[in-house]
Design an enzyme around this catalytic site. Structure first.
Site, PDB file in Angstrom:
ATOM      1  N   ARG A  40       0.822  -1.224   0.000  1.00  8.77           N
ATOM      2  CA  ARG A  40       0.000   0.000   0.000  1.00  8.77           C
ATOM      3  C   ARG A  40       0.856   1.274   0.000  1.00  8.77           C
ATOM      4  O   ARG A  40       0.492   2.282   0.613  1.00  8.77           O
ATOM      5  CB  ARG A  40      -0.963   0.053   1.199  1.00  8.77           C
ATOM      6  CG  ARG A  40      -1.945  -1.062   1.271  1.00  8.77           C
ATOM      7  CD  ARG A  40      -2.892  -1.117   0.082  1.00  8.77           C
ATOM      8  NE  ARG A  40      -3.563  -2.395   0.115  1.00  8.77           N
ATOM      9  CZ  ARG A  40      -3.114  -3.484  -0.535  1.00  8.77           C
ATOM     10  NH1 ARG A  40      -2.038  -3.426  -1.294  1.00  8.77           N
ATOM     11  NH2 ARG A  40      -3.746  -4.616  -0.453  1.00  8.77           N
ATOM     12  N   SER A  83      -9.863   0.378   4.402  1.00  4.22           N
ATOM     13  CA  SER A  83      -9.100   0.041   5.609  1.00  4.22           C
ATOM     14  C   SER A  83      -8.401   1.281   6.163  1.00  4.22           C
ATOM     15  O   SER A  83      -7.761   2.024   5.422  1.00  4.22           O
ATOM     16  CB  SER A  83      -8.041  -1.011   5.290  1.00  4.22           C
ATOM     17  OG  SER A  83      -8.674  -2.199   4.914  1.00  4.22           O
ATOM     18  N   GLU A 130      -3.336   3.661   6.755  1.00  9.88           N
ATOM     19  CA  GLU A 130      -3.298   3.483   5.295  1.00  9.88           C
ATOM     20  C   GLU A 130      -3.902   4.733   4.631  1.00  9.88           C
ATOM     21  O   GLU A 130      -3.464   5.186   3.595  1.00  9.88           O
ATOM     22  CB  GLU A 130      -4.120   2.232   4.921  1.00  9.88           C
ATOM     23  CG  GLU A 130      -4.108   1.934   3.437  1.00  9.88           C
ATOM     24  CD  GLU A 130      -4.780   0.597   3.097  1.00  9.88           C
ATOM     25  OE1 GLU A 130      -4.609  -0.380   3.846  1.00  9.88           O
ATOM     26  OE2 GLU A 130      -5.483   0.560   2.082  1.00  9.88           O
TER      27      GLU A 130
HETATM   28  C1  LIG Z   1     -15.244   0.684   0.511  1.00 12.25           C
HETATM   29  C2  LIG Z   1     -13.783   0.815   0.192  1.00 12.25           C
HETATM   30  C3  LIG Z   1     -13.027  -0.323  -0.047  1.00 12.25           C
HETATM   31  C4  LIG Z   1     -11.668  -0.225  -0.341  1.00 12.25           C
HETATM   32  N1  LIG Z   1     -10.947  -1.370  -0.570  1.00 12.25           N
HETATM   33  C5  LIG Z   1      -9.641  -1.290  -0.881  1.00 12.25           C
HETATM   34  C6  LIG Z   1      -8.876  -2.474  -1.122  1.00 12.25           C
HETATM   35  O1  LIG Z   1      -9.370  -3.590  -1.077  1.00 12.25           O
HETATM   36  N2  LIG Z   1      -7.559  -2.319  -1.434  1.00 12.25           N
HETATM   37  C7  LIG Z   1      -6.955  -1.097  -1.515  1.00 12.25           C
HETATM   38  O2  LIG Z   1      -5.763  -1.025  -1.820  1.00 12.25           O
HETATM   39  N3  LIG Z   1      -7.665   0.040  -1.278  1.00 12.25           N
HETATM   40  C8  LIG Z   1      -8.974  -0.023  -0.973  1.00 12.25           C
HETATM   41  N4  LIG Z   1      -9.687   1.131  -0.732  1.00 12.25           N
HETATM   42  C9  LIG Z   1      -8.990   2.432  -0.760  1.00 12.25           C
HETATM   43  C10 LIG Z   1      -8.954   3.135  -2.120  1.00 12.25           C
HETATM   44  O3  LIG Z   1     -10.054   2.785  -2.915  1.00 12.25           O
HETATM   45  C11 LIG Z   1      -7.662   2.886  -2.891  1.00 12.25           C
HETATM   46  O4  LIG Z   1      -6.518   3.253  -2.159  1.00 12.25           O
HETATM   47  C12 LIG Z   1      -7.680   3.683  -4.212  1.00 12.25           C
HETATM   48  O5  LIG Z   1      -6.719   3.176  -5.055  1.00 12.25           O
HETATM   49  C13 LIG Z   1      -7.470   5.173  -4.016  1.00 12.25           C
HETATM   50  O6  LIG Z   1      -7.768   5.822  -5.243  1.00 12.25           O
HETATM   51  P1  LIG Z   1      -8.461   7.265  -5.270  1.00 12.25           P
HETATM   52  O7  LIG Z   1      -8.578   7.681  -6.693  1.00 12.25           O
HETATM   53  O8  LIG Z   1      -9.695   7.273  -4.486  1.00 12.25           O
HETATM   54  O9  LIG Z   1      -7.326   8.122  -4.546  1.00 12.25           O
HETATM   55  P2  LIG Z   1      -7.545   9.338  -3.525  1.00 12.25           P
HETATM   56  O10 LIG Z   1      -8.150   8.820  -2.277  1.00 12.25           O
HETATM   57  O11 LIG Z   1      -8.213  10.474  -4.191  1.00 12.25           O
HETATM   58  O12 LIG Z   1      -6.008   9.721  -3.238  1.00 12.25           O
HETATM   59  C14 LIG Z   1      -5.162   8.816  -2.568  1.00 12.25           C
HETATM   60  C15 LIG Z   1      -3.723   9.376  -2.609  1.00 12.25           C
HETATM   61  O13 LIG Z   1      -3.236   9.343  -3.936  1.00 12.25           O
HETATM   62  C16 LIG Z   1      -2.882  10.661  -4.397  1.00 12.25           C
HETATM   63  N5  LIG Z   1      -3.296  10.737  -5.805  1.00 12.25           N
HETATM   64  C17 LIG Z   1      -4.542  10.466  -6.302  1.00 12.25           C
HETATM   65  N6  LIG Z   1      -4.527  10.580  -7.649  1.00 12.25           N
HETATM   66  C18 LIG Z   1      -3.274  10.947  -7.995  1.00 12.25           C
HETATM   67  C19 LIG Z   1      -2.626  11.227  -9.246  1.00 12.25           C
HETATM   68  N7  LIG Z   1      -3.272  11.150 -10.425  1.00 12.25           N
HETATM   69  N8  LIG Z   1      -1.307  11.569  -9.219  1.00 12.25           N
HETATM   70  C20 LIG Z   1      -0.630  11.655  -8.052  1.00 12.25           C
HETATM   71  N9  LIG Z   1      -1.190  11.420  -6.832  1.00 12.25           N
HETATM   72  C21 LIG Z   1      -2.487  11.058  -6.823  1.00 12.25           C
HETATM   73  C22 LIG Z   1      -3.619  11.627  -3.468  1.00 12.25           C
HETATM   74  O14 LIG Z   1      -2.921  12.846  -3.336  1.00 12.25           O
HETATM   75  C23 LIG Z   1      -3.631  10.833  -2.143  1.00 12.25           C
HETATM   76  O15 LIG Z   1      -2.417  10.993  -1.470  1.00 12.25           O
HETATM   77  C24 LIG Z   1     -11.051   1.060  -0.432  1.00 12.25           C
HETATM   78  C25 LIG Z   1     -11.822   2.197  -0.200  1.00 12.25           C
HETATM   79  C26 LIG Z   1     -13.175   2.090   0.076  1.00 12.25           C
HETATM   80  C27 LIG Z   1     -13.985   3.329   0.315  1.00 12.25           C
END
Ligand SMILES: Cc1cc2nc3c(=O)[nH]c(=O)nc-3n(C[C@H](O)[C@H](O)[C@H](O)COP(=O)(O)OP(=O)(O)OC[C@H]3O[C@@H](n4cnc5c(N)ncnc54)[C@H](O)[C@@H]3O)c2cc1C
Length: 303
Positions: free
Chosen positions: A177, A227, A297
């Protein structure tokens, strides 16, 4: 206020309809929490993204990048400076033989569905992860024993000064992660993944099974951010939190889920402060009981 400045006026003129002041960040996070962003921009393509980023950098304004907002906590005070949301507009997906090119604003679930429909295996693990490709690469999102680094070949990055460059997977350090991109101020614009031939029906069956398990074990009817803590070596954060007797513990409208102890849900009007207090309480109690320090995380973003 940034919204009163010429920088804001220039952005408004350059990207009409895509720039706003005081945007409530709770509209852009899966937790439904977060105060206003001074200036909020959602670029419609990569040239607009480059324009905004270079402009903001030139003026020395703090910049925060978000994707789908499914892994972040935004403070109640909001975010100072400019927030750029990389989402629709930067979400093209294309397939060539066993390769997939996806812009960073594309939903991971759309990429997985496109792979499945083309009979390409490799993205089954991601079934039900709600974020965008950029966030998934930066966080090295994963589930079911696989993370996105397994599929990644290279990415297109945009530097704060507005220059594009390519990084191969070998030039990025990935961990559980985490990735070295979290310390890089560049933005992920596009990613190239490699997949392999696999029977469509088998892919579908595996993805459906992963999804069914999620629905049974995760509180998906409430706003949450997945998480909260990373699993420590040889154990799970959920087991430790449950063993510490914390399931159901509540501060304000933030509650440790009774279904999955490593999820904090928003019962309606939770604040970032409620969440942070609950995270701290959980961390302290698990450390006291088991001598294990849980590491978050979820990312707190903003200035
Ligand atoms: C119900 C639920 C279940 C989940 N299950 C999992 C799971 O099983 N496994 C898992 O790994 N995660 C899980 N997650 C967490 C999440 O979905 C992942 O970490 C996802 O990949 C984050 O993507 P995001 O676009 O929402 O990023 P954001 O939350 O918008 O950003 C996360 C980080 O990435 C940075 N970021 C975002 N986009 C960019 C970009 N284009 N360039 C540079 N930096 C960037 C942001 O600044 C921030 O630091 C879950 C979340 C939820 C709500």
């Amino acid at each position: 206020m940034l919204a009163d400045t010429t920088v804001y006026q220039e952005m408004l003129r350059a990207l009409p309809g895509r720039v706003s002041a005081g945007e409530p960040m709770k509209e852009h996070t899966s937790w439904r929490i977060g105060g206003p962003a001074d200036v909020f921009v959602q670029p419609a393509n990569r040239e607009e993204l480059r324009l905004v980023v270079a402009h903001v950098n030139q003026w020395g304004i703090p910049l925060t990048i978000i994707g789908a907002g499914t892994n972040i906590l935004v403070p109640d005070e909001g975010i100072r400076g400019v927030v750029v949301k990389v989402g629709s507009g930067l979400d093209r997906i294309s397939l060539q033989e066993h390769m997939i090119v996806a812009e960073s604003g594309a939903r991971l679930s759309r990429v997985a569905a496109a792979a499945r429909d083309a009979g390409l295996g490799g993205f089954e693990f991601s079934s039900g992860i709600p974020g965008n490709i950029g966030g998934a690469v930066v966080m090295n999102a994963g589930a079911n024993g696989v993370s996105i680094q397994a599929r990644l070949k290279k990415i297109l990055l945009l530097s704060p000064a507005g220059h594009f460059s390519i990084k191969t997977k070998d030039e990025i350090d990935f961990g559980y992660r985490t990735s070295s991109l979290q310390k890089d101020s560049s933005i992920v614009v596009e990613a190239l993944f490699s997949c392999f031939q696999k029977d469509k029906d088998r892919i579908k069956q595996e993805m459906d099974a992963f999804n069914r398990r999620r629905k049974k074990t995760q509180p998906l009817h409430y706003p949450c951010a997945g998480s909260i803590f990373k699993n420590p070596p040889g154990d799970t954060a959920g087991r430790l939190i449950e063993a510490a007797g914390l399931k159901g513990t509540r501060i304000g409208d933030a509650q440790i889920s009774t279904l999955h102890a490593n999820f904090i849900i928003n019962l309606g009007a939770a604040t970032a402060r409620d969440i942070m207090m609950l995270v701290e309480k959980t961390r302290e109690l698990v450390l006291e009981r088991f001598g294990i320090e849980l590491k978050p995380e979820v990312k707190v973003v903003g200035y």
